[in-house]
Design an enzyme around this catalytic site. Structure first.
Site, PDB file in Angstrom:
ATOM      1  N   HIS A 134       0.894  -1.221   0.006  1.00  0.00           N
ATOM      2  CA  HIS A 134       0.102  -0.086   0.029  1.00  0.00           C
ATOM      3  C   HIS A 134       0.716   1.307   0.039  1.00  0.00           C
ATOM      4  O   HIS A 134       1.238   1.732   1.120  1.00  0.00           O
ATOM      5  CB  HIS A 134      -0.802  -0.121   1.409  1.00  0.00           C
ATOM      6  CG  HIS A 134      -1.874   0.828   1.578  1.00  0.00           C
ATOM      7  ND1 HIS A 134      -1.874   2.294   1.245  1.00  0.00           N
ATOM      8  CD2 HIS A 134      -3.301   0.854   1.632  1.00  0.00           C
ATOM      9  CE1 HIS A 134      -2.974   2.787   1.500  1.00  0.00           C
ATOM     10  NE2 HIS A 134      -3.817   1.748   1.697  1.00  0.00           N
TER      11      HIS A 134
ATOM     12  N   GLU B 203      -0.937   1.535  -5.384  1.00  0.00           N
ATOM     13  CA  GLU B 203      -0.708   0.269  -4.370  1.00  0.00           C
ATOM     14  C   GLU B 203      -0.567  -0.945  -5.458  1.00  0.00           C
ATOM     15  O   GLU B 203      -1.643  -1.176  -6.410  1.00  0.00           O
ATOM     16  CB  GLU B 203      -1.978   0.137  -3.402  1.00  0.00           C
ATOM     17  CG  GLU B 203      -2.134   1.212  -2.781  1.00  0.00           C
ATOM     18  CD  GLU B 203      -3.398   1.366  -1.956  1.00  0.00           C
ATOM     19  OE1 GLU B 203      -3.883  -0.096  -1.735  1.00  0.00           O
ATOM     20  OE2 GLU B 203      -4.188   2.317  -1.597  1.00  0.00           O
TER      21      GLU B 203
HETATM   22  C1  BG6 Z   1      -6.999   2.128   0.418  1.00  0.00           C
HETATM   23  C2  BG6 Z   1      -8.351   1.897   0.563  1.00  0.00           C
HETATM   24  O1  BG6 Z   1      -6.345   1.252  -0.189  1.00  0.00           O
HETATM   25  O2  BG6 Z   1      -6.609   2.530   1.928  1.00  0.00           O
HETATM   26  C3  BG6 Z   1      -9.293   3.002   0.887  1.00  0.00           C
HETATM   27  O3  BG6 Z   1      -8.907   1.732  -1.127  1.00  0.00           O
HETATM   28  C4  BG6 Z   1      -8.883   3.088   2.261  1.00  0.00           C
HETATM   29  O4  BG6 Z   1     -10.537   2.419   0.824  1.00  0.00           O
HETATM   30  C5  BG6 Z   1      -7.350   3.446   2.398  1.00  0.00           C
HETATM   31  O5  BG6 Z   1      -9.549   4.285   2.772  1.00  0.00           O
HETATM   32  C6  BG6 Z   1      -6.676   3.647   3.962  1.00  0.00           C
HETATM   33  O6  BG6 Z   1      -6.990   2.660   4.686  1.00  0.00           O
HETATM   34  P1  BG6 Z   1      -6.752   2.680   6.142  1.00  0.00           P
HETATM   35  O7  BG6 Z   1      -7.475   1.356   6.942  1.00  0.00           O
HETATM   36  O8  BG6 Z   1      -5.322   2.623   6.206  1.00  0.00           O
HETATM   37  O9  BG6 Z   1      -7.320   4.071   6.677  1.00  0.00           O
END
Ligand code: BG6
Length: 297
Positions: free
Chosen positions: A168, A271
Site C-alpha cells: 500500500h 498500490e
Molecule cells: C486504500 C483503500 O487502499 O486504503 C481505501 O482503497 C482506504 O478505501 C485506504 O480508505 C486507507 O485505509 P486505512 O485503513 O489505512 O485508513
C-alpha cells in the site's frame, strides 16, 4: 542485560550503514544510509517508512500526524495489507500483519551496494483467531537507487487458502491536481467512491475529488507524473493483477485523526495488489510472491 534494541544492533547492525532505534517504546526502526539512498523500515508491519535515493527528494510520504504506537497502523510509507485487502466485517481493515511485530531474519549489503533486509512473520494463536490458516510471510526490502519490495506468502498448512493483498504505497507528490497516473488507460476498475461500481479508465488518471479505485486484471507499470515537481515515479510489478489508486481528498481526510489538514494535496497511493476479483489461491505447500519496484525517472 541487553535490551531488544541492543540485540538488534548487535545481531544485524552494519556500522555506518544500518542501525536501529525506536520510533516509540516497542517500535524498532531500521535506519539505512548508503551512497545510493537512505531509508527507514519499522519492524511493526515490516513497514518501509521512508526512502530517498541520493540526490532526490523523498519518494515515500508519511503524514505529519502519523501515530507511532504499538498495534496502530502508521499513515504513510508502505503498509503491508495481508491476508485481505480492504474491509472485512468484524475484522481489522487491510488484514492483521500491518499492526504486528515482524522478525528481522537477515540484513546484508549486496555486491551493488544495496542493503537487503528480510523480515518475516508466521501464524500463531492470535492470527488463527482472525484467519485460521498456517502460513509464513516474508518481505524482502532492497534499498538502493531503486526500492524493491518482494512479499512471499507460503502456505505451510494442509489445505489451499485464498488471499488478497497490497503493498500500500504512499507516494509524495508536489500538487495532486497537477499529478496524473499513466499505465491504466482502458483498464476496468471498481470505484469504491461509487459503492464498487464497475467503470473503465480512459486516458491517464487525474485527481479532482476523492479517488478510491481497484483497477483489476492489470500487470502494467504505473507512471506517476508529478508535473509541478518535474519528476516521474515508476512502479513496476510482478505477481500482481490489480492496482489501487487512492487519494482521500478533503472530506475523508477530515475523518482521519492521523492525517493533517490539507495533506491530501501532497500525497497519493498507488498500490501493488491482488485485490477484489484478483484474489490469489495458494495450494498447501505452495507459495506466491508479490513484487513492487519503485524508481524515480
Ligand atoms: C486504500 C483503500 O487502499 O486504503 C481505501 O482503497 C482506504 O478505501 C485506504 O480508505 C486507507 O485505509 P486505512 O485503513 O489505512 O485508513
Amino acid at each position: 542485560m541487553p535490551t531488544p534494541l541492543d540485540t538488534l544492533n548487535a545481531s544485524f547492525g552494519l556500522p555506518g550503514t544500518l542501525h536501529f532505534d525506536e520510533a516509540a517504546p516497542g517500535l524498532p526502526v531500521a535506519h539505512i544510509t548508503t551512497p545510493l539512498a537512505s531509508a527507514s523500515i519499522a519492524l511493526q508491519g515490516a513497514q518501509v517508512l521512508t526512502w530517498q535515493p541520493t540526490g532526490q527528494q523523498p519518494v515515500l510520504w508519511v503524514s505529519k500526524a502519523a501515530i507511532f504506537e504499538e498495534g496502530k497502523p502508521v499513515r504513510g510509507g508502505v503498509p503491508v495489507c495481508w491476508p485481505w485487502f480492504g474491509a472485512v466485517p468484524g475484522k481489522p481493515m487491510h488484514g492483521f500483519v500491518r499492526t504486528r511485530l515482524w522478525q528481522l531474519r537477515g540484513a546484508e549489503l549486496d555486491a551493488p551496494g544495496q542493503v537487503v533486509l528480510r523480515l518475516g512473520i508466521g501464524d500463531d494463536v492470535a492470527t488463527h483467531s482472525l484467519w485460521d490458516h498456517a502460513f509464513d510471510l516474508e518481505l524482502t526490502v532492497t534499498v538502493g537507487s531503486t526500492l524493491t519490495l518482494a512479499l512471499t506468502t507460503r502456505n505451510t498448512g494442509t489445505q489451499a487458502f485464498e488471499i488478497t493483498q497490497a503493498l500500500h504505497t504512499y507516494l509524495c507528490t508536489t500538487e495532486i491536481t497537477q499529478t496524473t497516473v499513466q499505465g491504466l488507460d482502458a483498464c476496468h476498475y471498481l470505484d469504491k467512491v461509487q459503492d464498487f461500481a464497475p467503470c473503465q479508465q480512459s486516458g491517464a488518471v487525474t485527481f479532482q475529488s476523492e479517488t478510491d479505485r481497484i483497477y483489476t486484471d492489470t500487470t502494467a507499470d504505473s507512471l506517476i507524473v508529478d508535473a509541478a515537481g518535474g519528476r516521474n515515479l515508476r512502479i513496476a510489478k510482478q505477481g500482481s493483477a490489480s492496482t489501487v489508486v487512492w487519494n482521500p481528498w478533503t472530506d475523508k481526510e477530515k475523518t482521519m485523526a492521523d492525517m493533517a489538514c490539507g495533506e491530501y494535496r501532497q500525497m497519493l497511493c498507488v498500490e501493488t495488489c491482488n485485490a477484489g476479483p484478483d484474489a490469489v489461491s495458494i495450494p498447501a505447500g505452495g507459495a506466491h510472491t508479490l513484487v513492487a519496484i519503485i524508481s524515480v525517472e
